[in-house]
Design a protein around this motif. Structure first.
Motif, PDB file in Angstrom:
ATOM      1  N   ARG A  62       0.798  -1.228   0.000  1.00 38.47           N
ATOM      2  CA  ARG A  62       0.000   0.000   0.000  1.00 38.47           C
ATOM      3  C   ARG A  62       0.827   1.274   0.000  1.00 38.47           C
ATOM      4  O   ARG A  62       0.319   2.341  -0.339  1.00 38.47           O
ATOM      5  N   ILE A  63       2.080   1.195   0.432  1.00 39.72           N
ATOM      6  CA  ILE A  63       2.891   2.411   0.504  1.00 39.72           C
ATOM      7  C   ILE A  63       4.064   2.356  -0.482  1.00 39.72           C
ATOM      8  O   ILE A  63       4.195   3.208  -1.353  1.00 39.72           O
ATOM      9  N   PRO A  81       3.085   1.674  -4.549  1.00 38.57           N
ATOM     10  CA  PRO A  81       2.545   2.849  -5.256  1.00 38.57           C
ATOM     11  C   PRO A  81       3.585   3.944  -5.479  1.00 38.57           C
ATOM     12  O   PRO A  81       3.572   4.621  -6.507  1.00 38.57           O
ATOM     13  N   MET A  82       4.486   4.107  -4.519  1.00 36.89           N
ATOM     14  CA  MET A  82       5.498   5.144  -4.712  1.00 36.89           C
ATOM     15  C   MET A  82       6.530   4.714  -5.748  1.00 36.89           C
ATOM     16  O   MET A  82       7.218   5.534  -6.329  1.00 36.89           O
TER      17      MET A  82
END
Lengths: 357, 563
Positions: free
Chosen positions: B468-469, B472-473
């Protein structure tokens, strides 16, 4: 709406003989970053760890958070030893120096993140996130991304994200160091108000002593991995137990004295043949004999030589005079030690010039 | 030291997902990279009876049949390396230092050779300069021009690989602190003098890097020498012919080793020696203030040069496009769909296989690349350095070596995997991850670690934080990893030519067969269809990655007011 809801799980924290050793940069030896730290933080209390860079304050914080594992010693949160519990199971929150906002999530999603991870019911997530956004006055910008709001607002997002999960302990890693001076003071006061209102146990790390004074219930001074002194801001400033603490907290003059006798709350001392009576600092202070006297610059007063008849005084010469408006600062050389003297509201008393004896 | 190892092991045990990932990655690396290389090495120094012997190796190394391909490959690699680097440097200099029109066009043109299917430039070469070539025969009337040989290879490889030089050198030239050149200008130096005394010396590490990278590519190139080298034998092709033509597995293995040694050396030099010597100053801020020259005496010659390169590329690709629609090149130029009909009927199965296997391996390679980048940058565990080195190694191991190694390692018991789709997918996966790892690593280094810590302390497990972190980055890096994997899987020849089976034949290998049968226009149609598939796939991938997460400025996770 009750803000008490946020604090329901506040716990006390105990650090027992906490020690952390790192491999040194060249890989040959070990560096002790934190050495035998013992500290008790009461539920609802805000304790600040203050010290110069490299003193071990951030390492201590990161061990409590769970990002570093202690080499020895234990960490108790609400009486439970968490040393071997991974950071995501400790029920803490942290506000990071860089805020560490999720750049690809909106402000709303940033705040809701911790609740979503816990897989709470959607209605509860909505309700609690909204409450935190309202509390931090972020509701109007909830749909924006972190890069689209100001530094102060980013700071509030970080705070909202940290309190919304109702942590048992809230950790702050120099959270204000990225703000400009004015905003920093404002946020500092807001932060303290919020912490008191919610009653969250908080550990705050900073190298800024005025910040530490302004927000803390108690301050811990660290140096080279060891605790130097623990006390209320007033105790630390007025009764430093070492030269390091006295020097680190504000400005201090050090005068070599000879202690003649101790008398309850005060002591009789001798400076270059003149006798003074001063309040006695700390119970563990020195006995009679040579000692160092700490005098804060604002506790000294300048007088013309003619005015000192019958009063205990030191003679000196003004080397330098700096005028700040609210303060006049004098650097005075005496036979004993150079002295720094600050006179408040100088226009109401007298202003002395350089070169005067 | 021991203390920290113990701690990181303890850390691993406490995080089962991390432990699982580390073990999984190591298993993959050992099985699909280390084991095949070891097998080649071991096989080369044992006799048929399984005894250790250097005799065969020694005999072979003295024979000219083996030394000549080595010399040829080295000569080709150096020549191509130098030419591609010169063209790449002029191209990069023109696009970063000079104010001239059509820059976007030139940049696009320069990326075409990177994503195009194999054989296309060789095919053009034959169409243009062969016996019935458009230029040699139709324009100048030569009856007996010989297109096969080193001269053609140099042309084809230079066009193929100059984009690598251009991209490497653009990185170097764009990132050199403009203040250094401005300072020289300010001190009264002329543009020519600045170039000679400042810009050129500071870009030496980039130049050497580009030389080595093109050298590696040229050495391991299989498709071009296989169809256009004539009597000029190169190692990658000779190893293949020795094994498939003469059934001499040991001889092929030794050639693979001879091919591996120089590429590996070049790779280690490039990665560990040059990377420490870079003058590139990374400040985290894009340098927008560079003043670009408008001196017409500089602009127009450079523009003409770039245009010449661009037109050459267009000529080569255009020729194949036209060639796909004519009856018989050089004899009957009338329009026909016949070649496409061939591709859609007889050629359909290999094409479908290629797409299926590329689609299967792309997400695995892309994800694995991101996972390895994440582990290497963000986590502490024993063997981290080894993981980083081995996973990047595949960039330097020629496909021919991989193919031979896979046969030796997986043909017999206990695996029996050769010819299976699984082994082809693994070959694609492990050969195509380095770009993903590289871009993932450089992105992660720029992202504040506390963003992930923030997710952790809010209660997320390592897997949730990654999904989730971090991921995406890493979107951009993930995308380039995916595109690269897909293109490379679709266009692979050298490794898979050893691994295909009647059940799993592939499009590129079919094109190769068409070459062998001199059915050049069928090959052209095949190539055109593959280009279309690749372009569509890149578009679709772009769309999918766009859906992966919403936008937000990457790498500015902290405060915008940070000093």
């Amino acid at each position: 709406m009750s803000e008490r809801d946020f604090s329901a799980r506040s716990s006390n924290v105990s650090l027992l003989h906490l020690t952390k050793k790192f491999r040194s940069l060249d890989g040959s030896g070990e560096v002790t970053a934190v050495s035998d730290v013992n500290l008790e933080i009461q539920a609802g209390e805000l304790v600040t760890i203050l010290g110069p860079s490299g003193c071990g304050k951030t390492t201590t914080l990161r061990m409590i958070a769970g990002f570093e594992y202690p080499t020895s010693g234990s960490i108790l949160i609400g009486g439970r030893d968490v040393a071997m519990i991974p950071p995501n199971k400790r029920g803490l929150s942290m506000v990071f120096q860089s805020y560490a906002l999720f750049p690809h999530l909106t402000i709303y999603e940033n705040v809701a993140y911790g609740l979503r991870v816990q897989k709470l019911p959607a209605a509860e997530i909505r309700e609690r996130t909204q409450r935190a956004l309202d509390l931090m006055q972020l509701t109007p910008m909830a749909k924006r991304y972190p890069s689209q709001v100001s530094g102060g607002q980013q700071q509030r997002i970080a705070l909202a994200r940290a309190i919304v999960i109702e942590p048992s302990v809230l950790l702050f890693d120099e959270p204000l160091s990225n703000l400009d001076a004015k905003l920093r003071e404002y946020m500092r006061d807001e932060l303290r108000k919020l912490q008191k209102r919610l009653g969250i146990t908080s550990l705050y790390v900073t190298h800024d002593q005025s910040e530490a004074m302004a927000i803390s219930d108690r301050v811990v001074i660290m140096k080279e991995g060891r605790i130097q002194q623990v006390g209320t801001p007033r105790e630390i400033y007025a009764f430093p137990q070492s030269k390091f603490v006295a020097d680190f907290m504000g400005k201090a003059n050090f005068i070599r004295v000879n202690v003649l006798g101790l008398d309850g709350e005060s002591a009789r001392i001798d400076i270059e043949g003149t006798q003074f009576t001063v309040p006695r600092a700390g119970k563990a202070g020195p006995g009679t004999g040579p000692a160092l006297l700490v005098v804060r610059p604002e506790a000294l007063r300048l007088m013309p030589p003619a005015a000192d008849q019958g009063r205990a005084a030191l003679r000196g010469r003004i080397d330098r005079f700096t005028y700040f408006g609210n303060i006049a600062r004098y650097e005075v050389s005496t036979e004993n030690a150079p002295l720094l003297i600050e006179s408040y509201n100088p226009e109401a008393s007298s202003v002395f010039e350089e070169g005067r004896k | 030291m021991r203390e920290n190892t113990r701690l990181s092991v303890a850390h691993l045990v406490r995080d089962p997902v991390l432990l699982f990932l580390v073990l999984l990655v190591f298993t993959g690396l050992i099985l699909f990279i280390i084991l095949p290389l070891y097998k080649i090495f071991a096989y080369s120094i044992t006799t048929n009876e399984g005894k250790l012997s250097f005799q065969a190796a020694w005999d072979i190394l003295r024979s000219n049949a083996y030394l000549q391909p080595l010399k040829n490959s080295m000569l080709l690699g150096l020549t191509t390396g130098i030419l591609a680097t010169i063209i790449g440097y002029v191209f990069a200099y023109a696009l970063t230092r000079v104010d001239m029109p059509l820059k976007g066009f030139f940049k696009t043109i320069a990326t075409i050779p990177i994503i195009s299917p194999p054989f296309i430039l060789s095919l053009s070469m034959i169409f243009l300069f062969g016996r019935n070539g458009l230029i040699t025969n139709k324009l100048f009337g030569f009856e007996d021009s010989n297109v096969y040989g080193m001269h053609s290879l140099v042309v084809v490889q230079t066009i193929s690989f100059f984009p690598i030089a251009y991209l490497t050198l653009t990185g170097t030239l764009a990132k050199l602190n403009p203040a250094v050149e401005d300072a020289a200008l300010n001190l009264g130096a002329s543009r020519a003098r600045i170039f000679r005394t400042v810009t050129l010396p500071l870009s030496v590490p980039g130049i050497l890097s580009s030389l080595l990278l093109v050298f590696i590519q040229s050495m391991e190139d299989f498709s071009n020498p296989a169809v256009i080298s004539g009597n000029f034998s190169t190692l990658a092709v000779e190893a293949y012919r020795t094994i498939t033509g003469m059934y001499d597995m040991r001889g092929g293995s030794l050639m693979a080793l001879m091919l591996l040694a120089p590429t590996l050396l070049a790779f280690v030099l490039q990665k560990y020696w040059l990377s420490g010597k870079s003058f590139v100053t990374v400040t985290g801020k894009p340098t927008t203030s560079r003043q670009q020259s408008r001196d017409p005496k500089l602009v127009w010659p450079l523009f003409a040069f770039c245009m010449l390169v661009a037109l050459t590329i267009i000529l080569f690709y255009g020729t194949v496009l036209v060639g796909a629609f004519v009856k018989i090149w050089g004899i009957n130029f009338s329009f026909t769909w016949a070649h496409f009909k061939y591709v859609m009927t007889l050629g359909w199965t290999p094409l479908r296989n290629s797409v299926i296997l590329a689609l299967a391996s792309t997400p695995i390679a892309g994800l694995l690349g991101m996972i390895i980048a994440f582990l290497v940058v963000r986590k502490e565990f024993p063997g981290k350095r080894a993981m980083e080195f081995v996973s990047m190694l595949t960039f330097a191991v020629p496909g021919t070596v991989v193919g031979i190694g896979y046969i030796l390692a997986f043909n017999g018991k206990p695996f029996m995997w050769t010819g299976s789709a699984f082994l082809l997918i693994m070959a694609f996966t492990f050969r195509n991850m380095p770009v993903g790892i590289e871009s993932g690593t450089s992105t992660l280094i720029q992202i504040d670690r506390s963003i992930e810590e923030a997710s952790t302390i809010l209660g997320a497990t390592g897997a949730v934080t990654f999904r989730r972190i971090s991921l995406p980055m890493l979107k951009q890096a993930f995308f380039s990893g995916l595109v690269y994997s897909f293109v490379r899987a679709m266009t692979a020849v050298s490794a898979v030519i050893f691994l295909i089976s009647p059940r799993w034949n592939l499009a590129t290998i079919s094109i190769f067969s068409l070459f062998e049968a001199s059915k050049y226009s069928d090959a052209a149609a095949y190539i055109v269809v593959m280009i279309a598939i690749i372009v569509v796939a890149i578009g679709v991938l772009n769309l999918l990655v766009g859906l992966l997460g919403n936008s937000g400025t990457i790498a500015s996770g902290g405060s915008s007011e940070r000093a």
